[in-house]
Design a protein around this motif. Structure first.
Motif, short mmCIF file in Angstrom:
data_model
loop_
_atom_site.label_atom_id
_atom_site.label_comp_id
_atom_site.label_asym_id
_atom_site.label_seq_id
_atom_site.Cartn_x
_atom_site.Cartn_y
_atom_site.Cartn_z
N PHE A 1 -0.11 0.67 10.76
CA PHE A 1 0.08 0.88 8.87
C PHE A 1 -0.44 -0.62 9.13
N LEU A 2 -0.43 -1.27 8.85
CA LEU A 2 -0.36 -2.74 8.71
C LEU A 2 -1.05 -3.16 8.70
N LYS A 3 -2.39 -3.12 9.85
CA LYS A 3 -3.91 -2.91 10.25
C LYS A 3 -4.64 -2.61 9.34
N TYR A 4 -4.31 -1.07 9.41
CA TYR A 4 -5.32 0.26 8.77
C TYR A 4 -5.38 -0.78 6.95
N LEU A 5 -3.91 -0.97 6.35
CA LEU A 5 -4.35 -1.31 4.95
C LEU A 5 -5.11 -3.03 5.21
N LYS A 6 -5.04 -3.94 5.86
CA LYS A 6 -5.68 -4.53 5.97
C LYS A 6 -7.51 -4.55 5.94
N TRP A 7 -7.43 -3.44 7.02
CA TRP A 7 -8.91 -2.71 7.22
C TRP A 7 -9.35 -2.22 6.34
N LYS A 8 -8.48 -1.62 4.97
CA LYS A 8 -9.04 -0.54 3.89
C LYS A 8 -9.75 -1.81 3.00
N ARG A 9 -8.67 -2.28 2.86
CA ARG A 9 -9.28 -3.99 1.87
C ARG A 9 -10.55 -4.30 1.88
N SER A 10 -10.62 -4.45 2.82
CA SER A 10 -12.03 -5.44 3.57
C SER A 10 -12.85 -4.51 4.13
N VAL B 1 1.14 3.98 -1.31
CA VAL B 1 0.69 4.89 -0.01
C VAL B 1 2.27 6.22 -0.34
N ASP B 2 2.04 7.08 -0.22
CA ASP B 2 3.09 7.94 -0.43
C ASP B 2 3.39 8.94 1.12
N ASP B 3 4.93 9.41 1.24
CA ASP B 3 5.12 9.88 2.31
C ASP B 3 4.79 10.66 3.31
N LEU B 4 3.69 11.22 3.49
CA LEU B 4 3.60 11.95 4.01
C LEU B 4 2.14 11.07 4.55
N MET B 5 1.84 9.61 4.02
CA MET B 5 0.69 9.22 4.92
C MET B 5 1.88 8.10 6.20
N ILE B 6 2.83 8.00 5.61
CA ILE B 6 3.80 7.09 6.15
C ILE B 6 4.53 8.21 7.54
N ARG B 7 4.74 9.39 7.43
CA ARG B 7 4.79 10.38 8.14
C ARG B 7 3.79 10.04 9.27
N ARG B 8 2.77 10.69 8.58
CA ARG B 8 0.86 10.52 9.49
C ARG B 8 1.33 9.24 11.08
N ALA C 1 15.07 12.97 11.79
CA ALA C 1 14.64 12.17 12.19
C ALA C 1 13.33 11.55 11.60
N GLU C 2 12.94 12.81 11.27
CA GLU C 2 11.36 11.59 10.20
C GLU C 2 11.45 11.40 9.26
N LEU C 3 13.01 11.62 7.77
CA LEU C 3 13.28 11.58 7.00
C LEU C 3 13.82 9.54 7.37
N SER C 4 14.62 9.61 8.00
CA SER C 4 14.91 8.43 8.41
C SER C 4 14.59 7.06 8.77
N LYS C 5 12.63 7.92 9.66
CA LYS C 5 12.28 7.00 9.94
C LYS C 5 11.21 6.62 8.52
N ILE C 6 11.14 7.84 7.47
CA ILE C 6 9.96 7.09 7.63
C ILE C 6 10.38 6.13 5.81
N ARG C 7 11.89 6.59 5.45
CA ARG C 7 12.79 5.68 4.58
C ARG C 7 12.93 4.06 5.46
N LEU C 8 12.87 4.51 6.44
CA LEU C 8 12.65 2.75 7.62
C LEU C 8 11.78 1.69 7.24
N MET C 9 10.72 2.78 7.76
CA MET C 9 9.33 2.34 7.94
C MET C 9 8.91 1.54 6.34
N ARG C 10 9.38 2.51 5.44
CA ARG C 10 8.70 2.41 4.03
C ARG C 10 9.80 0.98 3.50
N ALA C 11 10.37 0.28 3.91
CA ALA C 11 11.71 -0.51 3.50
C ALA C 11 11.17 -1.42 4.07
#
Length: 255
Positions: free
Chosen positions: A71-80, A48-55, A26-36
């Motif tokens: 996750f997208l909110k985190y990326l925006k925060w990190k850049r800022s 980012v690697d799959d481990l971060m996506i999974r977390r 289930a996690e592997l499937s969700k990782i692929r979906l979320m990454r896409a």
């Protein structure tokens, strides 16, 4: 591409494969979906690697929509907030000077150990951003010390000597927000030691802001059972010497 760069990339991929192999189907499937999904919204997601996506997925109960938004909110925060990709010690000199955090050794699960002394924390004279940068600096240090296959750390919060001068409610809530929203699934366990009555009044204000996952990882330790409780998770050779172990304290900036 140089040989060194190729080797580093191969090493990162091996580490990632080693980590995600314990994922459920289930996690592997969700990782692929979320990454896409996130890669179409923010191309930097590809880095980012799959481990971060999974977390992030685990932090939101494998709900792809909620995890992606987080996750997208985190990326925006990190850049800022961390435009250079790291926090320099020179940016947090005031907090470092207080000597309030140490990192050394690992617990029985291989998780790096962090020790924070609450009585050495005071509100930053330069505003809340200074302490937030210190929190990010500390978390990045801890993450960098994690061996392959390990994603979490063990924390010890020592509240001995804490008083009104150390009561920085905004700082505590900011630190909690960064931990939960930007570094999800990084905390393995948190021991709270020597908590005085006054601190518990502030804790009641903070507690509702702690997510249910994190609450399960927090343990208040009775002083008379301090060493025996810590030894359940940490070998004596890795236990800080101030708690009866053999490991001397190492300031986080030197770890």
């Amino acid at each position: 591409m140089t040989t060194t760069t190729t080797t580093k990339i191969q090493s990162l991929k091996l580490k990632e494969m080693e980590g995600v192999k314990d994922s459920t189907e289930a996690e592997l499937s969700k990782i692929r979906l979320m990454r896409a999904f996130v890669e179409t919204r923010d191309p930097s997601s590809k880095e980012v690697d799959d481990l971060m996506i999974r977390r992030f997925l685990r932090a939101r109960g494998l709900d792809v929509e909620k995890a992606s938004a987080m996750f997208l909110k985190y990326l925006k925060w990190k850049r800022s907030f961390v435009p250079n990709g790291y926090i320099s010690p020179s940016e947090i000199a005031e907090d470092i000077a207080h000597g309030k955090m140490f990192v050394q050794g690992v617990d029985k699960k291989g998780r790096p150990i962090a020790i924070a002394f609450a009585a050495k924390h005071f509100q930053n004279k330069n505003g809340s951003d200074g302490f937030k940068r210190y929190v990010v600096f500390a978390l990045e240090k801890l993450c960098s010390r994690m061996p392959p296959g390990q994603e979490k750390f063990l924390g010890i919060a020592d509240i001995k000597g804490w008083g009104y001068a150390n009561s920085d409610l905004r700082g505590y809530l900011n630190a909690l927000s960064i931990l939960q929203d930007c570094y999800p699934e990084r905390l393995g366990k948190l021991f709270i030691l020597h908590a005085p009555y006054l601190f518990m009044k502030v804790w009641k204000i903070i507690y509702p802001f702690i997510d249910e996952n994190t609450k399960k990882k927090i343990v208040f330790v009775e002083t008379k059972e301090l060493k025996s409780t810590l030894l359940e998770e940490i070998d004596e050779s890795q236990l800080p010497d101030i708690y009866g172990g053999q490991m001397p304290l190492v300031p986080i900036q030197d770890s």
